[in-house]
Design an enzyme around this catalytic site. Structure first.
Site, mmCIF file in Angstrom:
data_model
loop_
_atom_site.group_PDB
_atom_site.id
_atom_site.type_symbol
_atom_site.label_atom_id
_atom_site.label_comp_id
_atom_site.label_asym_id
_atom_site.label_seq_id
_atom_site.Cartn_x
_atom_site.Cartn_y
_atom_site.Cartn_z
ATOM 1 N N GLY A 179 -1.741 -4.405 1.660
ATOM 2 C CA GLY A 179 -1.741 -5.545 2.564
ATOM 3 C C GLY A 179 -0.747 -6.633 2.217
ATOM 4 C CB SER A 201 -0.937 0.011 1.216
ATOM 5 O OG SER A 201 -0.204 -0.108 2.421
ATOM 6 C CG ASN A 249 1.654 -4.872 4.856
ATOM 7 O OD1 ASN A 249 1.113 -4.125 5.657
ATOM 8 N ND2 ASN A 249 1.554 -4.689 3.549
ATOM 9 C CG ASP A 291 -2.767 5.405 7.998
ATOM 10 O OD1 ASP A 291 -1.870 6.257 7.860
ATOM 11 O OD2 ASP A 291 -3.088 4.611 7.088
ATOM 12 C CG HIS A 304 -0.828 4.046 4.292
ATOM 13 N ND1 HIS A 304 -1.456 3.502 5.397
ATOM 14 C CD2 HIS A 304 -0.443 3.004 3.522
ATOM 15 C CE1 HIS A 304 -1.462 2.178 5.287
ATOM 16 N NE2 HIS A 304 -0.848 1.858 4.157
#
Length: 207
Positions: A68, A31, A96, A177, A180
């Site tokens: 993800g 991502s 991740n 968040d 990102h």
């Protein structure tokens, strides 16, 4: 004589009508490079292509990022994500793995296999590094952080040590968040990575 001139004009005419295809660079990532919650033109591949073209490079940058994805996921889809016409790849995977606390030795194996398989195809590779979250402890970080430099060195790939350099831990450059990058954050990543990417496409063009 007239036949010779006509043939020469035909050959020259054909030569000028054929244009070289742009060099295809694939960003195999998660991502962070896919452009999570961003318009398509603000994602890393789109901004990178625009920056490279502005500097005179005839390059098509393909977004092969999947939100993800772990390094294992990237390896599993490698062959269909990076087509036979790809000349260069930026490998941006591993974040991740760390977020899930996956064993660093597995991340190392997966990334090594990805770079090895691309190199065997004579695809030039730039490995984008990642750092483990510090809340996982010093032991995890000391095992995870060196993976990217080690893999790039072993396989003769280029290395950009930390994909989020200049953006990580800066709230104004990240989404809510905190992980990102915003479009502005992506533009900083592109600016910082540009010299390494130019080295990559120079290698790819030379081959």
């Amino acid at each position: 004589m007239y036949q010779f001139i006509a043939a020469a004009v035909l050959v020259l005419g054909c030569g000028t009508s054929v244009s070289a295809e742009p060099l295809k660079l694939v960003v195999l990532g998660d991502s962070l490079s896919a452009g999570y919650q961003l318009p398509a033109d603000e994602a890393f591949p789109a901004q990178l292509q625009a920056a490279l073209q502005k500097r005179g490079h005839d390059v098509e940058v393909v977004n092969a990022g999947v939100s993800g994805d772990t390094s294992a996921d990237g390896l599993a889809r490698l062959d269909w994500s990076v087509g036979p016409d790809a000349k260069a790849v930026i490998v941006e995977l591993g974040a991740n793995d760390a977020l899930r606390g996956l064993p660093p030795e597995k991340t190392r194996e997966n990334l090594s296999e990805i770079v090895s398989r691309l190199t065997a195809r004579d695809v030039k590779v730039l490995v984008a590094g990642m750092l483990a979250p510090r809340n996982l402890g010093d032991d995890y970080a000391s095992s995870f952080d060196p993976i990217f430099a080690d893999v790039s060195r072993i396989h003769g790939a280029l290395l950009y040590p930390f994909f989020l350099q200049g953006v990580a831990m800066k709230p104004e450059l990240n989404l809510a968040d905190g992980m990102h990058p915003t479009g502005e954050g992506v533009s900083i990543i592109v600016e910082n990575m540009l010299p390494a990417v130019e080295d990559l496409i120079e290698r790819a063009g030379a081959s």
